[in-house]
Design an enzyme around this catalytic site. Structure first.
Site, PDB file in Angstrom:
ATOM      1  N   LEU A   1     -95.161 -11.913 -92.615  1.00 53.66           N
ATOM      2  CA  LEU A   1     -95.310 -13.104 -93.454  1.00 53.66           C
ATOM      3  C   LEU A   1     -96.206 -12.841 -94.650  1.00 53.66           C
ATOM      4  CD1 LEU A   1     -95.876 -15.747 -90.654  1.00 53.66           C
ATOM      5  CD2 LEU A   1     -93.845 -15.537 -92.078  1.00 53.66           C
TER       6      LEU A   1
ATOM      7  N   GLY B   1    -105.933  -8.500 -92.066  1.00 57.20           N
ATOM      8  CA  GLY B   1    -104.788  -7.688 -91.676  1.00 57.20           C
ATOM      9  C   GLY B   1    -103.480  -8.426 -91.876  1.00 57.20           C
ATOM     10  N   PRO B   2    -102.360  -7.767 -91.570  1.00 62.52           N
ATOM     11  CA  PRO B   2    -101.056  -8.385 -91.796  1.00 62.52           C
ATOM     12  C   PRO B   2    -100.784  -9.541 -90.832  1.00 62.52           C
ATOM     13  CG  PRO B   2    -100.818  -6.285 -90.670  1.00 62.52           C
ATOM     14  CD  PRO B   2    -102.269  -6.405 -91.033  1.00 62.52           C
ATOM     15  N   VAL B   3     -99.928 -10.456 -91.258  1.00 61.10           N
ATOM     16  CA  VAL B   3     -99.555 -11.598 -90.424  1.00 61.10           C
ATOM     17  C   VAL B   3     -98.048 -11.545 -90.184  1.00 61.10           C
ATOM     18  CG1 VAL B   3     -99.614 -14.098 -90.192  1.00 61.10           C
ATOM     19  CG2 VAL B   3    -101.366 -12.945 -91.518  1.00 61.10           C
TER      20      VAL B   3
ATOM     21  N   LYS C   1    -101.732 -12.764 -86.320  1.00 60.33           N
ATOM     22  CA  LYS C   1    -102.576 -12.070 -87.283  1.00 60.33           C
ATOM     23  C   LYS C   1    -103.102 -10.831 -86.590  1.00 60.33           C
ATOM     24  CE  LYS C   1    -105.126 -14.781 -90.531  1.00 60.33           C
ATOM     25  NZ  LYS C   1    -106.376 -15.496 -90.807  1.00 60.33           N
TER      26      LYS C   1
ATOM     27  N   ASP D   1    -114.352 -19.681 -98.279  1.00 62.46           N
ATOM     28  CA  ASP D   1    -113.262 -19.005 -98.967  1.00 62.46           C
ATOM     29  C   ASP D   1    -112.053 -19.922 -99.090  1.00 62.46           C
ATOM     30  OD1 ASP D   1    -112.046 -17.008-100.370  1.00 62.46           O
ATOM     31  OD2 ASP D   1    -111.368 -15.903 -98.606  1.00 62.46           O
TER      32      ASP D   1
END
Ligand SMILES: *[C@@H]1O[C@H](CO)[C@@H](O)[C@H](O)[C@H]1NC(C)=O
Length: 815
Positions: A504, A510-512, A526, A623
């Site tokens: 996604l 990190g990547p999802v 995640k 954030d």
């Protein structure tokens, strides 16, 4: 003398008519026989005799003359047909229009006479209204009778549907019995002025369907008006009459409203290109339109389950409710106490049945509220005609027959116990002291409990980290952790071994990936990048915070997966991904109309308020940005990514960090420059997000002329010049929402002010967004030119702390 005059004028009329063929006027010396017709002077309408089906019955009716597919729009003798062809229509003194059986000489139908006149005539007007009047007086108020007061199943443009309190006439539509039988059928459609006007469809006396109430512009929750509509609906309320009027905008388009024999209210328009009648609207349109399907305080949604209790309401009969018996409806989960009650706003709702409502001419929303508060039996209010503020509508009984109509619905403010306030506007004024004491005592206990369990939880995690370093596997005690754990094999299967197709995007650490669990539930996974030390910190941070938080505007953590080298967090899946992907996309941003955007802004505000105050942990996100706002299938916002969140305890209100993290464009000056952060830093980011949502433009990378302003600066300049609305995404420009838009921009600017102490708290921001009232003047926002940002981004000093700033910022910018 008079008689002579009269004879002359009648003769003159006769001459005119015979010269021009068809007639629009019938006098006492003329008659219309079966086979002959009357035609309105413009030639549009024709009145004559007709039969239906195989029956030999004859009726006098009205139709559009130039349309090939005949549609009878009015019938004189619907209940008293002539049994054969020998009928005549004539005007008799002192003022009747009668339909006679010529062979027997008996009248089968006649218009009612209101008074006696010298010289009665009947005339078919260009509107399709057949009137009986004095030949020398064509003022509508002096008509003796008119067919527009006695419609059958069809409403023509210009016809008033409603009540005249002076004449006592009620005008409503009644369906035909069948295609072959125009006599009155089972269904009627009327404008019911009880309480406040709404349109009812009834079968005999039972209400089947309700349209409205009228909200000042149209019917609340009614079908969307077509952009190319050639008519306009208007509700007229005076002391003498209440009626709904349809006015044609374009006379070349032929359009009628009809109630059909099976109980549907329809709009039919003649389309000359195809030479056919086309149905443009059909009500009831869906199952939610069934009257009172869901019971009190529930709304009906077309997506199943149909009936849903309003937020903060629970089923009155929970057992029945689970059996799908929703008729008992819902009740408040906290009882009203009258004193100190509050009102909560519900939006996108078709307003409840207004037969028990009361209309009062009050102009502001605040006054509506004050009025409703005074009376303990006042359950809810709404403001009608919001832009002009022509009045308030108050309800005094349980609210029923509400529907979710996100687009065409209205706002309603419902009375609630003050205990429901916490989640919306915490710490507002006017509470009793003893309650405050009690609440704060409870809070202290809760905070202690939470801190204790947090402590235990963190210790457990730290132990686990130690185990991991020693290369040991997960102990069985880990499985008892509060966070549900998923097996690695389950996640591998769900994500198809982290296939690239399922990726996604990149999250904080990190990547999802998208995944589907065996029973079909969609998830987002995640995955912590291996060998990222910073990532590990953020990962831990995220677990600590989000597993403790629960709010509908925060993304929900479903569990974790910690096995071998893998560290993963599993969330609910958000089909609409993140806000930036829709908002800043030229085509997708059309999915977000103003109401959706306003809803998103309010949702983010509530989520933040919860973090700052109501979660009892006082969390600062640090954030916030559009890419961290996820959208569910209904475009409800959920704040995500707590990798950088910080928790404040006790009396601490501001902290200093040497490691500035966050994203440029969303960071307030005091944080970017001095590393100071507090809840007001999040408020700043929120302000930026608000302006981005309203304008559809990014704060960073924004360019407008050559004035070097970023979005904040541009918004502030427009605001100073009283041109705020120019900031609004051009696709959204709907005058109806202008005041809401102006207020939203104003609140965004207040949140993004340079000095933290000038910015409102989130509870104030939430309040200001949904309540009309005077807002303080906004001062200059922080970082309002691009240059300013550039300067602080490259600190000239060489000390270590600043050097760290630069590295961190540069690294995070790319995200
Ligand atoms: C009335 O309209 C509905 C909805 O379009 C339709 O299903 C029904 O057949 C109509 N009834 C008659 C008798 O034409």
């Amino acid at each position: 003398m008079k008689t002579l005059q009269r004879g002359l004028s009648l003769a003159l009329l006769f001459v005119i008519q015979t010269t021009f063929g068809a007639t629009d006027i019938v006098t006492t010396i003329q008659m219309i026989r079966d086979g002959e017709t009357m035609v309105s002077s413009d030639g549009a309408f024709e009145l004559g005799f007709f039969g239906t089906g195989k029956s030999t019955n004859r009726y006098v009716g009205l139709w559009y003359r130039n349309i090939k597919v005949r549609r009878v729009v009015w019938v004189a003798n619907r209940e008293a047909p002539l049994t054969g062809p020998g009928g005549v229509l004539k005007v008799v003194e002192p003022g009747f229009l009668v339909l006679l059986n010529d062979t027997t000489g008996t009248a089968v139908w006649s218009s009612k006479k209101s008074r006696t006149v010298q010289n009665p005539i009947a005339q078919l007007l260009d509107s399709g209204n057949l009137v009986v009047r004095d030949a020398n007086d064509d003022r509508p108020e002096n008509f003796l009778w008119q067919s527009f007061d006695h419609p059958t199943d069809t409403r023509l443009p210009g016809m008033k549907l409603g009540r005249n309190y002076v004449t006592g006439i009620e005008t409503y539509l009644t369906s035909w019995k069948s295609d072959d039988d125009p006599s009155p059928g089972d269904f009627i459609t009327q404008l019911d002025p009880t309480g406040y006007p709404q349109v009812l469809l009834k079968k005999d006396t039972k209400i089947q369907f309700r349209l409205g109430p009228w909200n000042g512009f149209g019917f609340s929750g009614g079908p969307e008006e077509r952009k190319d509509a050639t008519y306009m609906l208007r509700l007229v309320m005076t002391e003498k009459e209440v009626y709904l009027l349809e006015e044609s905008i374009s006379t070349s388009v032929i359009t009628v409203a009809v109630v059909n024999q099976s109980g549907y209210v329809q709009r039919w328009t003649w389309v000359s290109a195809t030479q056919s009648w086309v149905m443009y609207a059909n009500l009831p349109a869906d199952s939610c339109d069934q009257y009172k399907l869901c019971g009190a305080y529930a709304t009906c949604t077309t997506a199943s389950p149909f009936c849903r209790c309003l937020d903060r309401f629970v089923p009155k009969d929970p057992e029945g409710w689970t059996r799908s018996d929703r008729s008992n409806g819902c009740i408040r989960r906290s009882n009203l106490s009258c004193q100190g009650d509050i009102f909560l706003k519900y939006s996108g709702i078709q307003l409840p049945d207004s037969r028990n409502s009361r209309y009062v001419k009050i102009s502001t929303l605040e006054d509506c509220k004050a009025e409703c508060l005074k009376d303990c039996s006042c359950m809810a209010y709404t403001q009608l005609d919001r832009s002009k503020g022509t009045g308030c509508l108050f309800w005094f009984e349980d609210l029923s027959d509400m529907k979710d109509r996100p687009k065409q619905g209205d706002d309603i403010y419902i009375r609630m116990s003050f205990s429901e306030e916490a989640e919306t506007v915490a710490n507002s004024k006017g509470r009793k002291t003893d309650i405050t004491v009690a609440t704060s005592l409870t809070s202290v206990v809760i905070i202690i409990l939470i801190s204790l369990s947090l402590f235990l939880y963190i210790r457990k995690r730290l132990n686990y980290q130690n185990l991991r370093r020693k290369g040991q596997h997960l102990g069985s005690s880990e499985k008892n952790s509060e966070l549900p754990l998923f097996g690695l094999s389950v996640i591998l299967r769900a994500t198809d071994h982290f296939s690239i197709d399922n990726k996604l995007g990149e999250g904080g650490f990190g990547p999802v990936y998208k995944g589907i669990l065996e029973h079909g539930q969609e998830i987002a996974v995640k995955r912590l990048s291996k060998d990222s030390m910073q990532g590990l910190d953020e990962f831990k941070n995220e677990i600590i915070f989000i597993s403790k938080l629960r709010h509908r505007n925060l993304v929900r953590l479903l569990g974790g997966c910690i096995q071998g080298d893998e560290n993963m967090l599993i969330y609910e899946y958000m089909p609409n991904k993140s806000l930036d992907m829709i908002l800043f996309d030229q085509t997708k941003n059309m999915l977000l109309d103003w109401q959706k955007r306003f809803n998103i802004i309010n949702g983010i505000a509530r989520g933040l308020l919860y973090l700052h105050q109501d979660s009892q942990l006082q969390i600062i996100h640090r954030d916030l940005k559009t890419s961290n706002i996820l959208l569910d299938s209904d475009m409800n916002p959920k704040i995500s990514d707590f990798g950088m969140a910080r928790c404040f305890q006790g009396t601490e209100t501001e902290a200093k960090t040497r490691r500035v993290v966050g994203t440029y464009g969303y960071m307030p000056p005091e944080y970017a420059i001095d590393g100071l952060f507090s809840t007001k830093s999040d408020v700043f980011s929120f302000g930026v997000i608000v302006l981005e949502i309203v304008s559809g433009m990014r704060n960073r990378g924004f360019s407008h002329n050559a004035d070097n302003l970023n979005l904040l600066g541009h918004a502030w300049t427009l605001y100073k010049e009283g041109r705020s609305l120019e900031l609004v995404d051009p696709g959204l420009a709907e005058p109806y929402y202008f005041s809401e838009m102006r207020r939203t921009i104003h609140v965004g600017l207040l949140c993004a002010q340079k000095k933290p102490e000038d910015r409102p708290s989130m509870s104030t921001a939430v309040f200001m967004l949904i309540n009309e009232g005077v807002l303080p003047e906004a001062k200059q926002p922080g970082f309002f030119t691009e240059r300013e940002v550039t300067v602080t981004q490259r600190p000239s000093s060489t000390n270590a702390a600043n050097a760290t700033n630069e590295i961190t910022i540069t690294m995070l910018e790319g995200r």
